[in-house]
Design a protein around this motif. Structure first.
Motif, PDB file in Angstrom:
ATOM      1  N   ARG A   1       1.793   2.977  14.472  1.00 43.99           N
ATOM      2  CA  ARG A   1       1.999   4.014  13.468  1.00 43.99           C
ATOM      3  C   ARG A   1       3.491   4.271  13.270  1.00 43.99           C
ATOM      4  O   ARG A   1       4.250   4.368  14.243  1.00 43.99           O
ATOM      5  CB  ARG A   1       1.300   5.307  13.898  1.00 43.99           C
ATOM      6  CG  ARG A   1       1.176   6.346  12.786  1.00 43.99           C
ATOM      7  CD  ARG A   1       0.167   7.422  13.177  1.00 43.99           C
ATOM      8  NE  ARG A   1      -1.150   6.853  13.469  1.00 43.99           N
ATOM      9  CZ  ARG A   1      -2.032   6.514  12.537  1.00 43.99           C
ATOM     10  NH1 ARG A   1      -1.734   6.650  11.254  1.00 43.99           N
ATOM     11  NH2 ARG A   1      -3.215   6.033  12.881  1.00 43.99           N
ATOM     12  N   GLY A   2       3.911   4.335  12.029  1.00 45.87           N
ATOM     13  CA  GLY A   2       5.317   4.562  11.712  1.00 45.87           C
ATOM     14  C   GLY A   2       6.100   3.281  11.495  1.00 45.87           C
ATOM     15  O   GLY A   2       7.241   3.327  11.029  1.00 45.87           O
ATOM     16  N   LYS A   3       5.501   2.139  11.805  1.00 47.30           N
ATOM     17  CA  LYS A   3       6.172   0.855  11.637  1.00 47.30           C
ATOM     18  C   LYS A   3       5.999   0.341  10.208  1.00 47.30           C
ATOM     19  O   LYS A   3       4.932   0.484   9.607  1.00 47.30           O
ATOM     20  CB  LYS A   3       5.617  -0.187  12.607  1.00 47.30           C
ATOM     21  CG  LYS A   3       5.759   0.185  14.081  1.00 47.30           C
ATOM     22  CD  LYS A   3       7.204   0.218  14.518  1.00 47.30           C
ATOM     23  CE  LYS A   3       7.319   0.453  16.024  1.00 47.30           C
ATOM     24  NZ  LYS A   3       8.740   0.537  16.459  1.00 47.30           N
TER      25      LYS A   3
ATOM     26  N   GLY B   1      -6.051   1.938   6.740  1.00 47.59           N
ATOM     27  CA  GLY B   1      -4.652   1.538   6.791  1.00 47.59           C
ATOM     28  C   GLY B   1      -3.907   1.806   5.493  1.00 47.59           C
ATOM     29  O   GLY B   1      -4.505   2.045   4.443  1.00 47.59           O
ATOM     30  N   LYS B   2      -2.594   1.748   5.593  1.00 44.00           N
ATOM     31  CA  LYS B   2      -1.729   1.919   4.428  1.00 44.00           C
ATOM     32  C   LYS B   2      -1.152   0.559   4.058  1.00 44.00           C
ATOM     33  O   LYS B   2      -0.562  -0.128   4.895  1.00 44.00           O
ATOM     34  CB  LYS B   2      -0.596   2.897   4.727  1.00 44.00           C
ATOM     35  CG  LYS B   2       0.311   3.155   3.522  1.00 44.00           C
ATOM     36  CD  LYS B   2       1.388   4.170   3.845  1.00 44.00           C
ATOM     37  CE  LYS B   2       2.305   4.402   2.635  1.00 44.00           C
ATOM     38  NZ  LYS B   2       3.380   5.379   2.936  1.00 44.00           N
TER      39      LYS B   2
ATOM     40  N   GLN C   1      -4.799  -1.918  10.620  1.00 42.63           N
ATOM     41  CA  GLN C   1      -5.734  -1.215  11.498  1.00 42.63           C
ATOM     42  C   GLN C   1      -5.008  -0.524  12.642  1.00 42.63           C
ATOM     43  O   GLN C   1      -5.443   0.520  13.132  1.00 42.63           O
ATOM     44  CB  GLN C   1      -6.763  -2.208  12.032  1.00 42.63           C
ATOM     45  CG  GLN C   1      -7.880  -1.596  12.853  1.00 42.63           C
ATOM     46  CD  GLN C   1      -8.966  -2.612  13.182  1.00 42.63           C
ATOM     47  OE1 GLN C   1      -9.519  -3.255  12.301  1.00 42.63           O
ATOM     48  NE2 GLN C   1      -9.267  -2.765  14.462  1.00 42.63           N
TER      49      GLN C   1
ATOM     50  N   GLY D   1      -2.228   0.934  12.399  1.00 41.94           N
ATOM     51  CA  GLY D   1      -1.495   2.096  11.913  1.00 41.94           C
ATOM     52  C   GLY D   1      -0.197   1.816  11.194  1.00 41.94           C
ATOM     53  O   GLY D   1       0.462   2.742  10.716  1.00 41.94           O
ATOM     54  N   ALA D   2       0.193   0.531  11.123  1.00 37.74           N
ATOM     55  CA  ALA D   2       1.451   0.188  10.450  1.00 37.74           C
ATOM     56  C   ALA D   2       1.273   0.257   8.935  1.00 37.74           C
ATOM     57  O   ALA D   2       0.169   0.088   8.410  1.00 37.74           O
ATOM     58  CB  ALA D   2       1.900  -1.215  10.852  1.00 37.74           C
ATOM     59  N   THR D   3       2.374   0.499   8.242  1.00 34.09           N
ATOM     60  CA  THR D   3       2.395   0.327   6.794  1.00 34.09           C
ATOM     61  C   THR D   3       2.644  -1.151   6.533  1.00 34.09           C
ATOM     62  O   THR D   3       3.632  -1.707   7.021  1.00 34.09           O
ATOM     63  CB  THR D   3       3.510   1.155   6.147  1.00 34.09           C
ATOM     64  OG1 THR D   3       3.240   2.547   6.366  1.00 34.09           O
ATOM     65  CG2 THR D   3       3.598   0.888   4.650  1.00 34.09           C
TER      66      THR D   3
ATOM     67  N   SER E   1      -0.823   1.268  19.228  1.00 32.26           N
ATOM     68  CA  SER E   1      -0.613   1.878  17.915  1.00 32.26           C
ATOM     69  C   SER E   1       0.743   1.445  17.361  1.00 32.26           C
ATOM     70  O   SER E   1       1.738   1.406  18.084  1.00 32.26           O
ATOM     71  CB  SER E   1      -0.640   3.400  18.024  1.00 32.26           C
ATOM     72  OG  SER E   1      -0.239   3.999  16.791  1.00 32.26           O
TER      73      SER E   1
END
Length: 333
Positions: A10-12, A74-75, A33, A35-37, A8
């Motif tokens: 996420r938060g990156k 995703g973002k 996918q 979780g990263a922006t 993951s």
């Protein structure tokens, strides 16, 4: 190594330059996918040809990449950027700085605008081509990467953390396409090595990633139009087979996701990594379930040079040592 789960991110906060199509698009999809922006860049539609190969239907767009990332949950932030313009590059990083309080965790230097120029060179020697080909290949393909690395490091070094990946190729080791291309890829790899030297103790890691043959939209168009040998030197059947059965555009993205999640990735700073070696190390396959060709395979090399019978008798586990790869290029007397 046993198969590993996808890490993951996420938060990156990540940036992928040149994400409209090809490898850049695939990398952006995988980062999103995970979780990263993901900030994705490309030229304005009015600046970009519908087809960068001119041999088929319209290719994917930056907007399509954005939509596909969002469809996977995703973002993504789409930013039109002319990577041949220094002010546009500077503005891109100023925006990332402002919107994320100075955070940028991953930069993928992938933007490249000379696919058409390479495809249209028709295998001619450098002295028969307009010398402006150098700028077409290396303005966005090299100069821009230096600019991006400078601005990214100004953010990353303040946080003492960051990963920069230069998407390069075996063209940095041995002749591929044309002189300008090979010089640019060699310089890109050397840039990573020298920047790594100056980034010691900074917490920022930079390295080069070499994909093998990739099933890009452009590769598919070239095969369909029978234009492969005009662009790529080597045995036609083998090249077409490699491009047909090669890596998906998302395989490099999987590599980057795993590397970004590895707390020991700094040990690879300044190095050149093959995608096949990265997958072998972390224990994953391509998104289609396949294990793409090993660029260090002895059997593959024998086939390429025409020794097919010997290649068929060579075990798949035999691999060319990394030190042996250098003998393909260096010409010391």
């Amino acid at each position: 190594m046993t198969k590993s789960a996808t890490p993951s991110l996420r938060g990156k906060i990540t940036l992928v330059t040149g994400a409209s199509r090809g490898i850049g698009r695939g990398i952006a999809l995988q980062l999103g996918q995970a979780g990263a922006t993901v900030y994705i860049t490309g030229r304005q539609p009015s600046q970009s040809l519908q087809s960068n190969c001119e041999y088929g239907d319209a290719l994917p767009t930056l907007e399509k990449t954005k939509q596909d990332i969002e469809d996977r949950g995703g973002k993504v932030i789409l930013v039109y950027c002319d990577h041949s313009d220094s002010e546009s590059i500077k503005a891109l990083f100023e925006r990332i700085d402002t919107e994320n309080n100075g955070q940028l965790d991953i930069l993928v230097n992938n933007a490249f605008s000379a696919v058409n120029d390479i495809n249209n060179s028709g295998g001619k020697p450098f002295y028969e081509l307009d010398p402006s080909l150098w700028d077409a290949v290396n303005n966005v393909g090299l100069r821009n990467h230096y600019y991006c690395a400078v601005y990214a490091c100004r953010l990353m070094t303040k946080r003492k953390s960051g990963l920069i990946i230069n998407i390069s190729s075996i063209g940095g080791l041995s002749y591929a396409f044309n002189v300008a291309y090979g010089c640019g890829k060699t310089a890109l790899d050397r840039m990573a090595a020298d920047m790594a030297e100056e980034l010691k103790e900074s917490g920022v890691t930079i390295l080069s990633l070499w994909p093998a043959a990739v099933k890009t939209e452009c590769a598919k168009e070239l095969i369909a139009a029978g234009k492969v040998q005009e662009v790529v030197k080597g045995p036609k059947d083998m090249i077409e087979e490699s491009l047909t059965t090669g890596e998906t555009v998302e395989f490099s993205g999987r590599c980057i996701v795993h590397m970004a999640a590895d707390p020991k990735i700094s040990k690879k700073a300044g190095k050149i990594l093959f995608t096949s070696d990265v997958a072998r190390h972390y224990g994953f396959k391509d998104v289609d379930g396949a294990t793409p060709q090993d660029m260090r395979s002895v059997a593959l090399a024998l086939r390429f040079f025409g020794w097919r019978k010997l290649a068929s008798l060579t075990p798949n586990f035999l691999r060319i040592p990394l030190t042996g790869m250098h003998f393909v290029s260096y010409k010391f007397e």
